[in-house]
Design an enzyme around this catalytic site. Structure first.
Site, PDB file in Angstrom:
ATOM      1  N   GLU A  24     -23.262 -11.088 -13.718  1.00 52.70           N
ATOM      2  CA  GLU A  24     -23.570  -9.970 -13.611  1.00 52.70           C
ATOM      3  C   GLU A  24     -24.558  -9.332 -14.608  1.00 52.70           C
ATOM      4  O   GLU A  24     -25.405  -8.463 -14.401  1.00 52.70           O
ATOM      5  CB  GLU A  24     -22.303  -8.837 -13.940  1.00 52.70           C
ATOM      6  CG  GLU A  24     -22.543  -7.409 -13.754  1.00 52.70           C
ATOM      7  CD  GLU A  24     -21.450  -6.514 -14.362  1.00 52.70           C
ATOM      8  OE1 GLU A  24     -21.838  -5.598 -14.715  1.00 52.70           O
ATOM      9  OE2 GLU A  24     -20.308  -6.963 -14.056  1.00 52.70           O
ATOM     10  N   SER A  39      -9.917  -9.711  -9.591  1.00 61.61           N
ATOM     11  CA  SER A  39     -10.370 -10.900  -8.598  1.00 61.61           C
ATOM     12  C   SER A  39      -9.356 -11.570  -8.111  1.00 61.61           C
ATOM     13  O   SER A  39      -9.311 -12.534  -7.260  1.00 61.61           O
ATOM     14  CB  SER A  39     -11.502 -11.486  -9.087  1.00 61.61           C
ATOM     15  OG  SER A  39     -11.313 -12.129 -10.330  1.00 61.61           O
ATOM     16  N   THR A  74     -19.933  -4.064 -16.531  1.00 61.40           N
ATOM     17  CA  THR A  74     -18.768  -3.597 -15.938  1.00 61.40           C
ATOM     18  C   THR A  74     -17.295  -3.982 -16.202  1.00 61.40           C
ATOM     19  O   THR A  74     -16.145  -3.319 -16.119  1.00 61.40           O
ATOM     20  CB  THR A  74     -18.785  -3.224 -14.263  1.00 61.40           C
ATOM     21  OG1 THR A  74     -18.659  -4.564 -13.822  1.00 61.40           O
ATOM     22  CG2 THR A  74     -20.240  -2.574 -14.060  1.00 61.40           C
ATOM     23  N   SER A 100     -13.079 -15.548 -14.829  1.00 53.50           N
ATOM     24  CA  SER A 100     -13.203 -14.057 -14.482  1.00 53.50           C
ATOM     25  C   SER A 100     -13.021 -13.197 -15.990  1.00 53.50           C
ATOM     26  O   SER A 100     -12.324 -13.454 -16.830  1.00 53.50           O
ATOM     27  CB  SER A 100     -11.773 -13.821 -13.773  1.00 53.50           C
ATOM     28  OG  SER A 100     -11.531 -12.275 -13.941  1.00 53.50           O
ATOM     29  N   SER A 101     -14.373 -12.623 -16.157  1.00 57.65           N
ATOM     30  CA  SER A 101     -14.461 -11.948 -17.401  1.00 57.65           C
ATOM     31  C   SER A 101     -13.439 -10.754 -17.526  1.00 57.65           C
ATOM     32  O   SER A 101     -12.792 -10.696 -18.711  1.00 57.65           O
ATOM     33  CB  SER A 101     -15.808 -10.959 -17.262  1.00 57.65           C
ATOM     34  OG  SER A 101     -15.930 -10.197 -18.375  1.00 57.65           O
ATOM     35  N   ASN A 102     -12.930 -10.000 -16.418  1.00 58.94           N
ATOM     36  CA  ASN A 102     -11.991  -8.921 -16.826  1.00 58.94           C
ATOM     37  C   ASN A 102     -10.640  -9.519 -16.878  1.00 58.94           C
ATOM     38  O   ASN A 102      -9.712  -8.950 -17.566  1.00 58.94           O
ATOM     39  CB  ASN A 102     -11.969  -7.981 -15.767  1.00 58.94           C
ATOM     40  CG  ASN A 102     -11.438  -8.565 -14.210  1.00 58.94           C
ATOM     41  OD1 ASN A 102     -10.088  -8.250 -14.024  1.00 58.94           O
ATOM     42  ND2 ASN A 102     -12.071  -9.099 -13.423  1.00 58.94           N
TER      43      ASN A 102
END
Length: 312
Positions: free
Chosen positions: A131, A271, A169, A227-229
């Site tokens: 991103e 995700s 984000t 996965s960052s989040n």
């Protein structure tokens, strides 16, 4: 023998967000409409289960556009792509469907608009994340990446009259606020986005973990290592003093994590599919938990439209 889990608390909301739903839908519909294979640049979302499921249905994931045959159908991942990738894909004549999350696109649009007005940018984000590469790649130059508060002191913009800040984000809301405060302290007149860049789903899942952390002895986050989040959810719980572990699939759960932990919190990154949450809950039950309770939380109703050409 130490006592195992008694109760499972499910975070609300958890799992898929509207941007992920839309991205997966785009790939599935493209396969249904145009037949396999459909090429996808980068993992459509950062989740092993989802990627393997789409591979089985006929998606081929690539990083280099040179690996896509002429005339093929190509989908850009939910994380967004740089202008250079976009232009190369167009030059190669692919049929393109853009699954970039609309909330990421919002940041791209903001960058393009302000760049025309002569702005330079400070971007808060993680180096190397797709991103961040996509957003920074909206311009040839003029975006300075900061990953932490210390980085803020090293930014050397060419001018400070026209400076704006944008954010990846999927960051930790609290970390981003802290870095943002440091940016503002150093550049008091910096322009901030009208609505914060951190997406509603990232914010909601982190808020749910904050609430849950008061009531659980351990937190298990369903999410892939990339996965960052999902990583931020585990990090947040640890900061709040709760043991937290991430599992890419329920088989990674280890019994010793739950020893002496009566209440187990379960959440999932934006995700991660609900089917994995269900499997994880069954696994924790097999280790002794008898009750499952869903926490109160925000009900998400956001839906994003599909690109033209894929709507039914």
């Amino acid at each position: 023998m130490a006592h195992g889990p008694q109760e499972i608390l499910l975070a609300e909301p958890r799992g898929f967000c509207a941007g992920v739903d839309r991205a997966i839908d785009i790939v599935e519909r493209a396969i249904a409409k145009f037949g396999a294979p459909i090429y996808v640049r980068h993992e459509i979302v950062h989740n092993t289960f989802v990627v393997n499921d789409l591979k089985a249905k006929g998606a081929i994931f690539i990083e280099e556009l040179a690996d896509v045959p002429p005339g093929a159908t190509l989908v850009f991942s939910a994380h967004g792509v740089s202008k250079a990738v976009q232009q190369e894909a167009e030059q190669r004549g692919f049929q393109i469907f853009d699954a970039t999350c609309p909330l990421v696109t919002k940041v791209h649009v903001e960058v393009a608009k302000l760049a025309k007005e002569g702005y330079e940018f400070i971007m808060i984000g993680h180096k190397g994340h797709p991103e961040v590469e996509g957003t920074m790649g909206q311009l040839d130059h003029g975006i300075h990446l900061v990953e932490d508060v210390a980085d803020v002191q090293h930014v050397r913009p060419l001018q400070t009259e026209k400076l704006a800040v944008v954010t990846q984000t999927t960051l930790s809301v609290d970390d981003a606020a802290e870095i943002s405060a440091a940016v503002k302290a150093r550049f008091p007149s910096i322009r901030e986005p009208k609505q914060q860049d951190i997406c509603y789903a990232t914010q909601n899942r982190q808020d749910a973990v904050k609430l849950m952390s008061r009531d659980v002895d351990v937190l298990i986050v369903v999410g892939s290592p990339t996965s960052s989040n999902s990583n931020r959810l585990a990090e947040l719980a640890r900061k709040l003093g709760v043991d937290a572990y991430m599992v890419d699939n329920p088989n990674e759960l280890r019994a010793e994590w739950l020893e002496g932990k009566a209440r187990v919190g379960v959440t999932a990154g934006a995700s991660a599919p609900e089917v994995l949450v269900k499997e994880l809950v069954d696994r924790i039950k097999s280790m002794g938990a008898v009750s499952v309770r869903k926490m109160d939380g925000i009900i998400e109703t956001v839906k994003f439209p599909l690109p033209k050409g894929l709507r039914l």
